[in-house]
Design a protein around this motif. Structure first.
Motif, PDB file in Angstrom:
ATOM      1  N   ILE A   1      -8.705   8.113  -5.712  1.00 54.15           N
ATOM      2  CA  ILE A   1      -7.402   7.456  -5.481  1.00 54.15           C
ATOM      3  C   ILE A   1      -7.572   6.284  -4.510  1.00 54.15           C
ATOM      4  CG2 ILE A   1      -5.051   7.723  -4.600  1.00 54.15           C
ATOM      5  CD1 ILE A   1      -5.307  10.746  -5.317  1.00 54.15           C
TER       6      ILE A   1
ATOM      7  N   GLU B   1       4.749  10.900   5.155  1.00 52.24           N
ATOM      8  CA  GLU B   1       4.187  12.113   4.542  1.00 52.24           C
ATOM      9  C   GLU B   1       2.751  12.302   4.981  1.00 52.24           C
ATOM     10  OE1 GLU B   1       4.548  12.476   0.248  1.00 52.24           O
ATOM     11  OE2 GLU B   1       6.543  11.581   0.321  1.00 52.24           O
TER      12      GLU B   1
ATOM     13  N   GLY C   1       1.996   2.859  -4.272  1.00 51.49           N
ATOM     14  CA  GLY C   1       2.528   3.882  -3.370  1.00 51.49           C
ATOM     15  C   GLY C   1       3.716   3.346  -2.586  1.00 51.49           C
TER      16      GLY C   1
ATOM     17  N   GLY D   1      -2.873   3.156  12.819  1.00 52.14           N
ATOM     18  CA  GLY D   1      -3.037   4.377  13.604  1.00 52.14           C
ATOM     19  C   GLY D   1      -2.025   5.404  13.116  1.00 52.14           C
ATOM     20  N   ALA D   2      -1.634   6.318  13.988  1.00 54.87           N
ATOM     21  CA  ALA D   2      -0.658   7.338  13.602  1.00 54.87           C
ATOM     22  C   ALA D   2       0.717   6.691  13.442  1.00 54.87           C
ATOM     23  CB  ALA D   2      -0.601   8.412  14.670  1.00 54.87           C
ATOM     24  N   ILE D   3       1.258   6.787  12.227  1.00 54.39           N
ATOM     25  CA  ILE D   3       2.557   6.177  11.937  1.00 54.39           C
ATOM     26  C   ILE D   3       3.566   7.301  11.712  1.00 54.39           C
ATOM     27  CG2 ILE D   3       3.826   4.629  10.403  1.00 54.39           C
ATOM     28  CD1 ILE D   3       1.594   3.263  12.108  1.00 54.39           C
TER      29      ILE D   3
ATOM     30  N   ALA E   1      -7.935   2.899   7.301  1.00 52.99           N
ATOM     31  CA  ALA E   1      -7.689   3.749   8.479  1.00 52.99           C
ATOM     32  C   ALA E   1      -8.751   3.407   9.516  1.00 52.99           C
ATOM     33  CB  ALA E   1      -7.752   5.222   8.101  1.00 52.99           C
TER      34      ALA E   1
ATOM     35  N   THR F   1       7.213   5.511  -0.932  1.00 50.39           N
ATOM     36  CA  THR F   1       7.288   6.425   0.227  1.00 50.39           C
ATOM     37  C   THR F   1       6.624   5.780   1.453  1.00 50.39           C
ATOM     38  OG1 THR F   1       5.143   7.458  -0.246  1.00 50.39           O
ATOM     39  CG2 THR F   1       7.090   8.465  -1.280  1.00 50.39           C
ATOM     40  N   GLY F   2       6.979   6.320   2.609  1.00 52.65           N
ATOM     41  CA  GLY F   2       6.265   6.060   3.865  1.00 52.65           C
ATOM     42  C   GLY F   2       5.976   4.600   4.162  1.00 52.65           C
TER      43      GLY F   2
ATOM     44  N   ARG G   1       5.122   9.250  -9.347  1.00 51.90           N
ATOM     45  CA  ARG G   1       6.411   9.954  -9.477  1.00 51.90           C
ATOM     46  C   ARG G   1       7.560   8.979  -9.760  1.00 51.90           C
ATOM     47  NH1 ARG G   1       6.513  12.919  -3.910  1.00 51.90           N
ATOM     48  NH2 ARG G   1       5.391  11.013  -3.385  1.00 51.90           N
TER      49      ARG G   1
ATOM     50  N   ASN H   1      -1.930   0.374  -1.145  1.00 50.72           N
ATOM     51  CA  ASN H   1      -1.484   1.333  -0.138  1.00 50.72           C
ATOM     52  C   ASN H   1      -1.602   2.783  -0.634  1.00 50.72           C
ATOM     53  OD1 ASN H   1       0.589   2.219   2.164  1.00 50.72           O
ATOM     54  ND2 ASN H   1       1.414   2.943   0.217  1.00 50.72           N
ATOM     55  N   ALA H   2      -1.617   2.976  -1.951  1.00 53.52           N
ATOM     56  CA  ALA H   2      -1.638   4.343  -2.501  1.00 53.52           C
ATOM     57  C   ALA H   2      -2.855   5.102  -1.998  1.00 53.52           C
ATOM     58  CB  ALA H   2      -1.649   4.297  -4.026  1.00 53.52           C
TER      59      ALA H   2
ATOM     60  N   ASP I   1      -0.896   5.876 -12.338  1.00 55.67           N
ATOM     61  CA  ASP I   1      -1.930   6.553 -11.558  1.00 55.67           C
ATOM     62  C   ASP I   1      -3.038   5.522 -11.354  1.00 55.67           C
ATOM     63  OD1 ASP I   1      -4.141   8.015 -10.644  1.00 55.67           O
ATOM     64  OD2 ASP I   1      -3.436   9.830 -11.639  1.00 55.67           O
ATOM     65  N   VAL I   2      -3.276   5.144 -10.109  1.00 55.48           N
ATOM     66  CA  VAL I   2      -4.222   4.042  -9.849  1.00 55.48           C
ATOM     67  C   VAL I   2      -5.655   4.391 -10.246  1.00 55.48           C
ATOM     68  CG1 VAL I   2      -2.840   2.951  -8.016  1.00 55.48           C
ATOM     69  CG2 VAL I   2      -4.529   4.715  -7.413  1.00 55.48           C
TER      70      VAL I   2
ATOM     71  N   GLY J   1       4.121   2.424   2.552  1.00 53.45           N
ATOM     72  CA  GLY J   1       4.219   1.534   1.396  1.00 53.45           C
ATOM     73  C   GLY J   1       5.650   1.108   1.142  1.00 53.45           C
TER      74      GLY J   1
HETATM   75  P1  NAP Z   1       2.297   8.705   1.670  1.00 48.49           P
HETATM   76  O1  NAP Z   1       3.755   8.574   1.955  1.00 48.49           O
HETATM   77  O2  NAP Z   1       1.731  10.031   1.326  1.00 48.49           O
HETATM   78  O3  NAP Z   1       1.982   7.645   0.535  1.00 48.49           O
HETATM   79  C1  NAP Z   1       0.993   7.771  -0.394  1.00 48.49           C
HETATM   80  C2  NAP Z   1       1.537   7.088  -1.629  1.00 48.49           C
HETATM   81  O4  NAP Z   1       0.479   6.978  -2.554  1.00 48.49           O
HETATM   82  C3  NAP Z   1       2.668   7.873  -2.290  1.00 48.49           C
HETATM   83  O5  NAP Z   1       3.761   6.995  -2.542  1.00 48.49           O
HETATM   84  C4  NAP Z   1       2.068   8.363  -3.601  1.00 48.49           C
HETATM   85  O6  NAP Z   1       3.041   8.354  -4.636  1.00 48.49           O
HETATM   86  C5  NAP Z   1       0.967   7.331  -3.838  1.00 48.49           C
HETATM   87  N1  NAP Z   1      -0.135   7.886  -4.609  1.00 48.49           N
HETATM   88  C6  NAP Z   1      -0.883   8.984  -4.310  1.00 48.49           C
HETATM   89  N2  NAP Z   1      -1.782   9.199  -5.290  1.00 48.49           N
HETATM   90  C7  NAP Z   1      -1.604   8.208  -6.206  1.00 48.49           C
HETATM   91  C8  NAP Z   1      -2.224   7.880  -7.448  1.00 48.49           C
HETATM   92  N3  NAP Z   1      -3.230   8.617  -7.951  1.00 48.49           N
HETATM   93  N4  NAP Z   1      -1.796   6.786  -8.112  1.00 48.49           N
HETATM   94  C9  NAP Z   1      -0.781   6.019  -7.624  1.00 48.49           C
HETATM   95  N5  NAP Z   1      -0.153   6.276  -6.469  1.00 48.49           N
HETATM   96  C10 NAP Z   1      -0.569   7.364  -5.771  1.00 48.49           C
HETATM   97  O7  NAP Z   1       1.378   8.136   2.800  1.00 48.49           O
HETATM   98  P2  NAP Z   1       1.601   7.248   4.101  1.00 48.49           P
HETATM   99  O8  NAP Z   1       1.405   8.157   5.230  1.00 48.49           O
HETATM  100  O9  NAP Z   1       2.798   6.384   4.005  1.00 48.49           O
HETATM  101  O10 NAP Z   1       0.279   6.327   4.020  1.00 48.49           O
HETATM  102  C11 NAP Z   1       0.252   5.083   3.363  1.00 48.49           C
HETATM  103  C12 NAP Z   1      -1.128   4.449   3.524  1.00 48.49           C
HETATM  104  O11 NAP Z   1      -1.451   4.289   4.911  1.00 48.49           O
HETATM  105  C13 NAP Z   1      -2.248   5.262   2.918  1.00 48.49           C
HETATM  106  O12 NAP Z   1      -3.227   4.396   2.405  1.00 48.49           O
HETATM  107  C14 NAP Z   1      -2.798   6.017   4.114  1.00 48.49           C
HETATM  108  O13 NAP Z   1      -4.140   6.424   3.934  1.00 48.49           O
HETATM  109  C15 NAP Z   1      -2.683   4.961   5.181  1.00 48.49           C
HETATM  110  N6  NAP Z   1      -2.621   5.499   6.555  1.00 48.49           N
HETATM  111  C16 NAP Z   1      -1.518   6.178   6.962  1.00 48.49           C
HETATM  112  C17 NAP Z   1      -1.435   6.645   8.266  1.00 48.49           C
HETATM  113  C18 NAP Z   1      -0.191   7.354   8.747  1.00 48.49           C
HETATM  114  O14 NAP Z   1      -0.066   7.535   9.967  1.00 48.49           O
HETATM  115  N7  NAP Z   1       0.709   7.768   7.887  1.00 48.49           N
HETATM  116  C19 NAP Z   1      -2.510   6.435   9.146  1.00 48.49           C
HETATM  117  C20 NAP Z   1      -3.649   5.758   8.695  1.00 48.49           C
HETATM  118  C21 NAP Z   1      -3.679   5.278   7.389  1.00 48.49           C
HETATM  119  P3  NAP Z   1       3.006   9.361  -5.902  1.00 48.49           P
HETATM  120  O15 NAP Z   1       2.854  10.729  -5.368  1.00 48.49           O
HETATM  121  O16 NAP Z   1       4.314   9.065  -6.570  1.00 48.49           O
HETATM  122  O17 NAP Z   1       1.856   8.924  -6.747  1.00 48.49           O
END
Ligand code: NAP
Length: 258
Positions: free
Chosen positions: A118, A197, A18, A191-193, A147, A21-22, A44, A95-96, A68-69, A24
Motif C-alpha cells: 500500500i 485513525e 486516502g 510527527g504524531a497528528i 514518516a 479520512t484523517g 471505501r 497519502n494512502a 485500491d492503490v 488526507g
Molecule cells: P488514515 O486516516 O488511516 O488514512 C489512511 C487512508 O489510506 C484511508 O483514507 C484509507 O482509506 C486509505 N487507504 C488505505 N489502504 C488503501 C489502499 N490499499 N488503497 C487506497 N487507499 C487506501 O491515516 P492518517 O493517520 O490520516 O495518515 C495519513 C498519512 O500520514 C499516512 O501516509 C500515514 O502513514 C502518514 N502519517 C500519519 C501520522 C499520524 O500521526 N496520523 C504520522 C506519521 C505519518 P480506505 O480504507 O477507504 O482505503
C-alpha cells in the motif's frame, strides 16, 4: 484564518489518495479551500462520498473514485476519470497508507507485504500513472506523505518504517527524473497528528506526543499547510526534499542529557 492567499491553487486540479479520512482529508479540504478542484481516492466508497459531500458544502469542486492503490489498472482509471472531468492534473498527494503495531515476531509475511504494497508500491503506482498520463507534459507537483523514521529504529513498525523509507527514496529519484519536465517532487514526514485513525491504531497522538519541543500534538492542518507551501511558488526551487513536520520530535535527543 489561513496563512495563504485563498486563490493559491486556483485553476489547478489535485488528487489526494486516502483523502476521505484523517490527514488526507485535511489536505484535500485545504487544497479545495485554496481554489483547487480535488479528487479523492481510496477503497471505501461510503467514506469518500461523505467527504465529497462535506467538501461540496464548503464550495469545493470535488469528486471521488474508488481505488485500491495496489492495483495499477484501478490507479490508471482514477487518472483517466480526472482527465475526463477536468482535462488536467497538477498536484498529486500520495497519502494512502496502512499501518498497525506489531513486533516482527508477531508480524506475518503477508502483514509486512500488505503495508509495503500500500505505502510504497501504491505511491509508485499513483506517481507513475500520473506522470505518464499528465504531469510529464504539463508539469506539476507530487507530495509523498511518509514518516520521520530515518536514522531510527521504531519498535513494532518494521513494515511501516521500511515502506516509508522506500517512499523517501522514491521522492528523491522521482525529483531527479521528473525535474526536467517541470515536476517538483517532495515529501512530508508528519510527527504524531492528533485525531487521526493512524494515531488511534498506534495508541498514540496523546499527551505523550505533546512532549515534543513545540509542546503540542500536531493537527491535519499542520500537514496541509506544508503541502500548500510545497505546491506553491514559495517553494519553486525545492525538490527531492522530505520536510519533517513534527514539532521537533525527530531532532530531540534531550533524554541523553537528563
Ligand atoms: P488514515 O486516516 O488511516 O488514512 C489512511 C487512508 O489510506 C484511508 O483514507 C484509507 O482509506 C486509505 N487507504 C488505505 N489502504 C488503501 C489502499 N490499499 N488503497 C487506497 N487507499 C487506501 O491515516 P492518517 O493517520 O490520516 O495518515 C495519513 C498519512 O500520514 C499516512 O501516509 C500515514 O502513514 C502518514 N502519517 C500519519 C501520522 C499520524 O500521526 N496520523 C504520522 C506519521 C505519518 P480506505 O480504507 O477507504 O482505503
Amino acid at each position: 484564518m489561513g496563512v495563504f492567499r485563498s486563490d493559491l491553487c486556483a485553476g489547478r486540479v489535485a488528487l489526494v489518495t486516502g483523502g476521505g479520512t484523517g490527514i488526507g482529508r485535511g489536505i484535500a479540504r485545504a487544497l479545495g479551500l485554496h481554489g483547487a478542484k480535488v479528487c479523492i481516492a481510496s477503497r471505501r466508497a461510503e467514506v469518500l462520498e461523505a467527504a465529497v459531500r462535506d467538501f461540496e458544502a464548503d464550495g469545493i469542486d470535488a469528486m471521488w473514485v474508488p481505488c485500491d492503490v495496489r492495483d495499477g489498472a484501478q490507479v490508471e482509471a482514477v487518472i483517466d476519470a480526472i482527465l475526463e472531468r477536468w482535462e488536467r492534473l497538477d498536484i498529486v498527494v500520495n497519502n494512502a497508507a496502512g499501518n498497525f503495531p506489531a513486533p516482527i515476531s508477531g508480524l506475518s509475511y503477508n502483514g509486512f507485504k500488505a503495508v509495503v504494497d500500500i505505502d510504497l508500491r501504491g505511491t509508485y503506482n499513483v506517481t507513475k500513472a500520473a506522470f505518464d498520463k499528465a504531469l510529464a507534459t504539463s508539469g506539476g507537483h507530487v507530495v509523498n506523505i511518509s514518516a520521520p523514521f530515518d536514522h531510527m529504529g521504531v519498535a513494532y513498525q518494521a513494515h511501516c518504517a521500511a515502506a516509508k523509507m522506500g517512499v523517501d527514496s522514491l521522492t528523491r529519484t522521482c525529483a531527479v527524473e521528473f525535474g526536467p519536465h517541470g515536476v517538483r517532487v517532495n515529501g512530508i514526514a508528519p510527527g504524531a497528528i492528533g485525531g487521526t485513525e493512524g494515531m488511534a491504531r498506534l495508541g498514540s497522538g496523546d499527551e505523550r506526543d505533546a512532549r515534543c519541543p513545540l509542546g503540542y500534538v500536531g493537527t491535519p492542518d499542520d500537514i496541509a499547510n506544508a503541502v500548500l507551501f510545497l505546491c506553491s511558488e514559495a517553494a519553486a526551487y525545492v525538490t527531492g526534499q522530505v520536510l519533517c513536520v513534527d514539532g521537533g520530535s525527530a531532532v530531540d535527543m534531550s533524554q541523553l542529557a537528563r
